[in-house]
Design an enzyme around this catalytic site. Structure first.
Site, mmCIF file in Angstrom:
data_model
loop_
_atom_site.group_PDB
_atom_site.id
_atom_site.type_symbol
_atom_site.label_atom_id
_atom_site.label_comp_id
_atom_site.label_asym_id
_atom_site.label_seq_id
_atom_site.Cartn_x
_atom_site.Cartn_y
_atom_site.Cartn_z
ATOM 1 N N ARG A 248 -20.172 -15.356 -18.785
ATOM 2 C CA ARG A 248 -21.209 -15.643 -17.797
ATOM 3 C C ARG A 248 -20.536 -16.117 -16.514
ATOM 4 N NH1 ARG A 248 -25.698 -19.587 -20.145
ATOM 5 N NH2 ARG A 248 -26.517 -19.268 -18.047
ATOM 6 N N HIS A 249 -21.263 -16.036 -15.423
ATOM 7 C CA HIS A 249 -20.781 -16.597 -14.162
ATOM 8 C C HIS A 249 -20.567 -18.097 -14.332
ATOM 9 C CE1 HIS A 249 -24.815 -18.273 -13.848
ATOM 10 N NE2 HIS A 249 -25.254 -17.083 -14.209
ATOM 11 N N ASN A 255 -28.483 -23.131 -11.674
ATOM 12 C CA ASN A 255 -28.252 -23.718 -13.001
ATOM 13 C C ASN A 255 -28.349 -25.237 -12.919
ATOM 14 O OD1 ASN A 255 -25.696 -21.321 -13.927
ATOM 15 N ND2 ASN A 255 -27.820 -21.384 -14.588
ATOM 16 N N ARG A 312 -23.461 -15.130 -7.733
ATOM 17 C CA ARG A 312 -22.815 -16.051 -8.670
ATOM 18 C C ARG A 312 -21.752 -15.370 -9.533
ATOM 19 N NH1 ARG A 312 -28.209 -15.446 -9.752
ATOM 20 N NH2 ARG A 312 -28.976 -14.944 -11.855
ATOM 21 N N GLU A 352 -29.006 -9.885 -13.631
ATOM 22 C CA GLU A 352 -29.780 -10.641 -14.610
ATOM 23 C C GLU A 352 -31.212 -10.115 -14.724
ATOM 24 O OE1 GLU A 352 -30.092 -12.046 -17.239
ATOM 25 O OE2 GLU A 352 -29.656 -14.186 -17.009
ATOM 26 N N HIS A 418 -24.482 -12.100 -16.816
ATOM 27 C CA HIS A 418 -25.505 -13.126 -16.975
ATOM 28 C C HIS A 418 -25.915 -13.240 -18.439
ATOM 29 C CE1 HIS A 418 -26.021 -12.921 -12.548
ATOM 30 N NE2 HIS A 418 -25.737 -11.641 -12.747
#
Length: 496
Positions: A248-249, A255, A312, A352, A418
């Site tokens: 994931r980023h 977040n 991201r 995403e 994502h």
């Protein structure tokens, strides 16, 4: 105020307002398909069979099943049988093998007679014209009404053949506890017995796809939606070892705030993870250890990088170095090429899952402003579609072409994407159902290393940044969205 629309005869979708895309539920295919494998032992027929069934069942929601004659033989006749058992002149063994083939075919016929579009693979050597004629005659007699297609796999590259046998066949129950060299010798004798009666599929036998060393493909008279889907997929397969590094980023600003979706940049924690990921990519993904003059040295090897188009993921890749590597092309002509290490490749289908009207909201805000939508997602996370947004089923549809790219990739691949996206990729390779995919655990700051194998996929997880180093990871997804799936592994839990 909600506007009043004069629509006395609305278009009503049978599946309901939250309809699933037809391509994802197998509605496009209209004909059943039976694939009859052909090839000598060690060519990779079962590998091809398993990949076909996995792809068609996962991405197209079509019931798919392999009827492996070797499994039936082990169950009926036993596992560790000598090479003489496969001698075409051994009449007693031939009768036993015919019995095994009939048992597999009986089950295949029963499966294909069930309602709906479905795919079956008859996985055996089927090395002679006579055997293949018997199979077609039996299927015609059963009047199943399915398309038939041969898939022949030929491996005449000695190095590839030995590698296939050593990495796959010698680990089967047939050679459990047997010395590797003795097992290899016995297997080659078995292969020679089949080779004595082997005849390649000809045009007169019907539709076929011939795979030669996973480099050359010959197609004859293949028609129809599902057969052509299978053909296109097969042309991406190979048996070379490879690894996928899924990440994931790094933590994003959204977040940190508990917001979903959006296109925010990285937080301070996210930037730190990006630095650590770049270091790992240089030292582990883009290098391998070789013995030079009796010493272990690390040398650069070509590696790929994929990100989504969202900030991201792009920012998470910002510190990865892009050196040029001199290498020889694998196209057989020996061309020298300059490979750009981790060349940036932004892919839209890795974006995403789009939350539509809920994009940029927290789960608490969604529950307060759209309580019905919140409850609908809790009840069916797989099929639920955000208002003017996407569902996991929609994302599965747009990731289907990515499966082809992943299957044909030969170099180590770092994929920065994502949670929703990586859940589906992970589920596909790890053999999970689509219903389990939305609950797979894909934590921040971790690399998930997948190593596809002939009969499955090996997984390893590496934490690059412990959670204790982060003030808040913003990963508080509603607990009630998690179903009871005791057989599933790595499902999302509140602590992640």
């Amino acid at each position: 105020m909600t506007p009043v629309i004069d629509n006395p005869k609305p278009h009503v979708i049978p599946e309901g307002p939250n309809a699933t895309p037809l391509e994802v539920v197998g509605a496009t295919a209209s004909d059943k398909l039976i694939i009859i494998m052909v090839g000598l032992p060690g060519s990779g027929k079962t590998f091809v069979s398993k990949r076909i069934c996995r792809y068609i069942s996962f991405f197209h929601d079509i019931p798919s099943k392999i009827f492996n004659v070797g499994d039936y033989r082990r169950e009926i006749c036993g596992a560790q049988l000598p090479a003489s058992f496969y001698d075409p002149q051994n009449e007693e063994a031939l009768a036993a093998r015919n019995k095994v083939c009939s048992a597999a075919m009986d089950d295949l016929v029963a499966f294909m007679k069930e309602d709906g579009v479905r795919l079956a693979v008859y996985d055996a050597t089927n090395s002679s014209i006579e055997n293949r004629k018997k199979i077609l005659k039996r299927l015609a007699h059963e009047n199943i009404g399915a398309k038939k297609m041969f898939v022949e796999v030929i491996v005449d590259d000695d190095e590839m053949l030995v590698e296939n046998i050593r990495t796959v066949k010698l680990s089967t129950p047939d050679y459990k506890g047997v010395d590797d060299e003795k097992a290899l010798e016995d297997f080659m004798k078995r292969r020679k017995n089949y080779q004595s009666v082997y005849s390649s599929v000809s045009d007169s036998e019907g539709s076929y796809c011939r795979v030669i060393n996973y480099k050359k493909f010959e197609i004859h008279n293949v028609r129809g939606y599902l057969p052509l889907k299978v053909i296109h997929f097969i042309m991406n397969l190979h048996t070379l070892p490879r690894k996928f590094y899924l990440s994931r980023h790094g933590q994003s600003e959204y977040n940190l705030l508990g917001k979903i979706g959006g296109d925010s940049g990285l937080s301070r924690n996210g930037v730190e993870y990006a630095r650590r990921l770049a270091k790992y990519a240089k030292e582990e993904i883009g290098t391998e250890t070789k013995i030079v003059d009796g010493k272990e040295v690390k040398v650069s090897v070509p590696a790929r990088l994929w990100t989504s188009t969202l900030q991201r993921t792009i920012e998470t890749s910002q510190f990865i170095e892009h050196e040029e590597i001199d290498m020889t092309s694998d196209n057989g002509d020996g061309d020298k090429i300059n490979w750009l290490q981790f060349r940036p490749n932004e892919r839209r289908n890795l974006d995403e899952l789009y939350a539509g009207l809920c994009d940029g909201m927290t789960y608490k805000e969604i529950e307060k402003m759209y309580p019905d939508e919140f409850a609908a997602r809790q009840n069916d996370k797989l099929a639920y579609r955000y208002p003017r947004g996407e569902s996991y089923m929609d994302v599965t549809l747009r990731l289907e072409p990515l499966a082809h790219d992943l299957e044909r990739t030969r170099e180590p691949l770092l994929c920065i994407a994502h949670q929703g996206i990586l859940r589906i990729v992970y589920a596909y390779f790890m053999g999970l159902s689509r219903a389990e995919a939305p609950y797979v655990k894909i934590p921040l700051n971790h690399l998930i290393i997948l190593t596809p194998l002939a009969y499955g996929c090996h997984e390893e997880r590496v934490c690059l940044m412990p959670k204790e180093e982060m003030v808040n990871d913003g990963q508080d997804e509603p607990v009630t969205s998690m179903p009871e799936m005791p057989n599933a592994t790595n499902l999302d839990v509140p602590s992640c």
